[in-house]
Design an enzyme around this catalytic site. Structure first.
Site, PDB file in Angstrom:
ATOM      1  N   LYS A   1     -27.749   5.584  19.460  1.00 49.41           N
ATOM      2  CA  LYS A   1     -27.020   6.839  19.257  1.00 49.41           C
ATOM      3  C   LYS A   1     -25.903   7.049  20.270  1.00 49.41           C
ATOM      4  CE  LYS A   1     -30.813   9.185  16.921  1.00 49.41           C
ATOM      5  NZ  LYS A   1     -31.657  10.393  16.811  1.00 49.41           N
TER       6      LYS A   1
ATOM      7  N   ASP B   1     -28.680  15.783  14.400  1.00 46.21           N
ATOM      8  CA  ASP B   1     -30.007  15.966  15.004  1.00 46.21           C
ATOM      9  C   ASP B   1     -30.169  17.375  15.581  1.00 46.21           C
ATOM     10  OD1 ASP B   1     -31.033  13.449  14.458  1.00 46.21           O
ATOM     11  OD2 ASP B   1     -30.390  12.587  16.362  1.00 46.21           O
TER      12      ASP B   1
ATOM     13  N   ARG C   1     -39.662  11.559  32.622  1.00 50.09           N
ATOM     14  CA  ARG C   1     -40.385  10.667  33.527  1.00 50.09           C
ATOM     15  C   ARG C   1     -39.519  10.309  34.745  1.00 50.09           C
ATOM     16  NH1 ARG C   1     -44.718   8.110  31.975  1.00 50.09           N
ATOM     17  NH2 ARG C   1     -44.117   8.210  29.775  1.00 50.09           N
TER      18      ARG C   1
END
Length: 454
Positions: free
Chosen positions: A261, A297, A341
């Protein structure tokens, strides 16, 4: 055979259409002429007496009456702004967008007695309307023909070559295309194109993308709307090779998924404002040899969460899907925190949209109303969840963008905790509604998309 010509005034639809109809031995239909016969007066008079709304209603009737026609149809540039018109024009037809530079159009239509559609001076109006209609024009067309530097006869020659399947490929290009199709496991697609010269191709581009339900959805939608289109998969390790193959094919659109993307941005000729702000493209529209990048999206995230406007929200992840989610939540006036993360990745994303950020270990369910999970964790065959049951509480809304399986470990735990749950299929549905409109110009409802996915 049904061939449709559309485009702005002055692009030669009528002159090209008459020549084309004679060359292929089919009747010629001009929707403007049909409107005038129906109204009993010229179009400028319709505008003066009744306004544009009445003209558009008559135009809608004229186009609907030609849904099943065989012939060459010329229709006005404003017609394709109505998705219902596009659906009728596309029904078992091939749509060509005729285009020309604004100054050429202005020169050709100078002296017309048709009233303007804005309060702008004529030259400025042409530029403004072309910009406003560009998205609809590109979506409604199967192919784009520049008539600004071509005679009507030359434009007809080009249309006939495209209808005949001449993609303008050199022997070397054709050989490379066939080699790439073999490598992609798509040799059958080459056969389909050779057997049906009018076929248009769309695909999902990703690695992996075998799990995607897009081919099922789009091929059913194409059949539903009577379109000669085929949707397939381009699964390959790099975006550059995918784009190279795409440019050898009669390709109209790409759905772009992980991990491309962001990578695909450098291969796009024009990127819209939303995709540029998000830094990711999930939709590519191709016409006239150019590629246009969009992001749907964020709308797939926004629509199911519109009822939670102003909530405290957390986005889990810092990739392209997370960027779209953050963009959507900020547009709903939510107080957004990005957790990942890698805290540095969360910080970089959060700073783009004025959000807070941190590591995954900083998640606090007591301070959160909405959670959008935007990582691949939990996608089949992965059975993990980034959040534990103790992180969840009744009253929270949990939106997992992963949609395979339909009930992810996170969604299952959230249901057990009494949370409102939104599965990833809802994002898929709502982004697909907008993506289908961008690629085809046809409006579909979320309900129809859900029906097609069953």
């Amino acid at each position: 055979m049904k061939i449709v010509l559309t485009g702005f005034r002055g692009t030669g639809k009528t002159s090209v259409g008459r020549i084309l109809a004679e060359r292929v031995g089919l009747p010629f239909f001009d929707t403007d002429a049909r409107v005038e016969r129906r109204a009993g007066m010229p179009i400028p008079e319709i505008f003066r007496r009744h306004g544009e709304a009445r003209f558009r209603a008559l135009e809608r009737e004229a186009i609907a009456s030609l849904r099943d026609a065989e012939g060459v149809i010329s229709t006005g540039g404003g017609a394709v702004l109505d998705p219902a018109n596009v659906a009728d024009l596309r029904w078992h037809g091939t749509v060509f967008l005729l285009s020309a530079a604004p100054d050429v159009i202005q020169e050709r239509i100078a002296g017309s007695d048709r009233p303007g559609l804005t309060d702008l001076p004529p030259a400025e109006e042409v530029q403004a309307l072309l910009a406003r209609r560009k998205e609809a024009y590109l979506g409604a067309a199967d192919a784009c023909i520049d008539t600004g530097t071509r005679t009507p006869g030359e434009a007809v020659d080009l249309i006939l070559r495209q209808i005949g399947g001449d993609a303008g490929l050199s022997p070397d290009d054709r050989q490379e295309r066939n080699v790439l199709l073999q490598r992609f496991g798509l040799a059958d697609l080459g056969d389909m194109i050779e057997q049906d010269p009018g076929l248009r191709v769309c695909a999902i581009a990703g690695n992996p993308c075998a799990h995607s339900r897009s081919p099922l959805l789009y091929n059913r939608l194409f059949a539903h709307f009577g379109m000669r289109y085929h949707y397939t998969r381009f699964e390959w390790p790099d975006a550059e090779t995918i784009i190279r193959l795409a440019n050898f094919l009669p390709l109209k659109g790409l759905s772009v998924t992980i991990p491309f993307k962001a990578d695909v941005l450098r291969h796009i000729d024009e990127v819209d404002g939303h995709a540029a702000a998000i830094g990711a493209v999930n939709t590519v529209v191709r016409c006239g040899g150019r590629m246009y990048g969009h992001n749907t999206d964020w709308l797939g995230v926004r629509a199911p969460l519109a009822h939670r406007r102003g909530a405290r929200a957390v986005v889990l992840g810092a990739g392209g899907a997370a960027a779209a989610a953050a963009y959507a939540l900020v547009s709903l006036d939510m107080d957004v925190t990005v957790l990942a993360r890698t805290p540095d990745a969360a910080r970089r994303l959060a700073e783009r949209f004025g959000c807070r950020w941190g590591g995954l270990e900083e998640f606090r369910g007591s301070d959160t109303d909405v959670v959008v999970h935007a990582t691949p964790v939990g996608m089949e065959p992965d059975t993990r969840s980034l959040l534990a049951p103790r992180d969840l509480r009744a009253g929270m809304t949990i939106f997992d963008l992963v949609y395979t399986p339909p009930e992810t470990p996170l969604i299952r735990a959230a249901k057990e905790a009494g949370c409102e749950t939104i599965p990833g299929t809802e994002m898929f549905v709502h982004q697909a509604v907008e993506q289908f409109r961008l690629i085809t110009g046809i409006a579909v409802s979320p309900a129809l998309v859900r029906e097609m996915l069953l």
